[in-house]
Design an enzyme around this catalytic site. Structure first.
Site, PDB file in Angstrom:
ATOM      1  N   MET A 192       0.827  -1.191   0.000  1.00 13.42           N
ATOM      2  CA  MET A 192       0.000   0.000   0.000  1.00 13.42           C
ATOM      3  C   MET A 192       0.870   1.252   0.000  1.00 13.42           C
ATOM      4  O   MET A 192       2.093   1.178  -0.085  1.00 13.42           O
ATOM      5  CB  MET A 192      -0.941  -0.009   1.202  1.00 13.42           C
ATOM      6  CG  MET A 192      -1.982  -1.128   1.162  1.00 13.42           C
ATOM      7  SD  MET A 192      -3.147  -1.015   2.519  1.00 13.42           S
ATOM      8  CE  MET A 192      -4.062  -2.529   2.271  1.00 13.42           C
ATOM      9  N   CYS A 193       0.261   2.393   0.156  1.00 13.80           N
ATOM     10  CA  CYS A 193       0.935   3.678   0.059  1.00 13.80           C
ATOM     11  C   CYS A 193       1.467   4.118   1.422  1.00 13.80           C
ATOM     12  O   CYS A 193       1.308   3.441   2.421  1.00 13.80           O
ATOM     13  CB  CYS A 193      -0.033   4.734  -0.466  1.00 13.80           C
ATOM     14  SG  CYS A 193      -0.934   4.208  -1.944  1.00 13.80           S
TER      15      CYS A 193
END
Length: 280
Positions: free
Chosen positions: A1-2
């Site tokens: 994910m970010c």
């Protein structure tokens, strides 16, 4: 994910030291290589830079370092795509108008089966779950309040719409209108509150060192919010699942305490903690 990065302070401050460590996580010390963006509030305006290339090697990120912009509120994001192509329109942070203000939003997580926004006034430009969620939040707030409400009403409304959206997956985010900053933790989010007496800090992602006492005055207050701590010798506070924090002018003015994820998942505790309000 970010990964996410935010800064809220009471005097215009540059975010270069934190951003230089953060951007290394986009290809050097981590694999968040699907674009980056950073937004600086300047009065009622927003100066925003985006690139669909890794921040660690981006000339635009180099420009941010050289520009040395000072701001009261900054939001940055390095992307590891889960939904949507690697394009500029899918790069965070996103910006929308709410009650005549610029609101900026960045998200870390993955949301599935979100409501259809095709008949809404606020629609996503790209095709990410993140921008769709932000549009849903904006539509919710505008429909609930025709005029800008008080800050505590905004904070409470953000909590309500967040609980609705968080049912669709992981929903860590940072949100600001240039006056304040709200962060919500679903899985990973940390913050540190810097104030006098200022000292040295050592970055985790490289050998960068700074002595804040050479740059900050006694009354300065700077809050840094990020997915994982950026320095190894500061008192970072780990937020828990379902937690919210509300910063303004370098102060933490409200907080909702979350619960450890492993406890919340077994159903013995609710997703939301106990709200504690602090004086501004």
């Amino acid at each position: 994910m970010c990964q996410l990065l935010g800064m809220n302070c009471n005097t215009p401050t540059d975010i270069v030291f934190s951003f230089e460590g953060f951007r290394r996580r986009a290809g050097l010390t981590d694999s968040h290589c699907d674009g980056f963006g950073i937004a600086f509030f300047e009065g009622k305006g927003v100066r925003i830079f985006r690139d669909n290339h890794p921040a660690s090697h981006s000339p635009i990120a180099d420009c941010v370092k050289q520009y040395n912009i000072k701001s009261l509120n900054v939001i940055a994001h390095i992307r590891k795509a889960t939904q949507g192509k690697v394009t500029i329109e899918n790069t965070h942070p996103f910006i929308r108008e709410i009650w005549g203000e610029n609101w900026v939003f960045a998200h870390n997580g993955n949301l599935k089966d979100l409501p259809d926004m095709s008949d809404s006034f606020c629609q996503p430009i790209g095709n990410t779950d993140s921008e769709t969620a932000f549009c849903y939040m904006a539509e919710y707030l505008k429909n609930r309040f025709k005029r800008k409400p008080s800050e505590i009403e905004i904070f409470n409304a953000i909590q309500e719409v967040t609980k609705e959206l968080a049912q669709h997956g992981t929903f860590n985010f940072i949100l600001s209108n240039g006056e304040w900053m709200i962060a919500h933790c679903s899985t990973h989010l940390h913050y540190v509150m810097r104030k006098a007496p200022f000292g040295k800090a050592h970055r985790i992602d490289d050998d960068g060192v700074i002595d804040f006492s050479h740059y900050a005055k006694d009354g300065d207050k700077v809050n840094i919010i990020t997915t994982f701590p950026l320095t190894k010798d500061e008192p970072w506070i780990k937020m828990e699942h379902g937690g919210f924090v509300f910063f303004k002018d370098g102060d933490k003015i409200a907080e909702v305490l979350g619960t450890p994820k492993e406890i919340a998942d077994d159903g013995t505790l609710g997703d939301c903690g106990i709200p504690t309000i602090q004086a501004a």
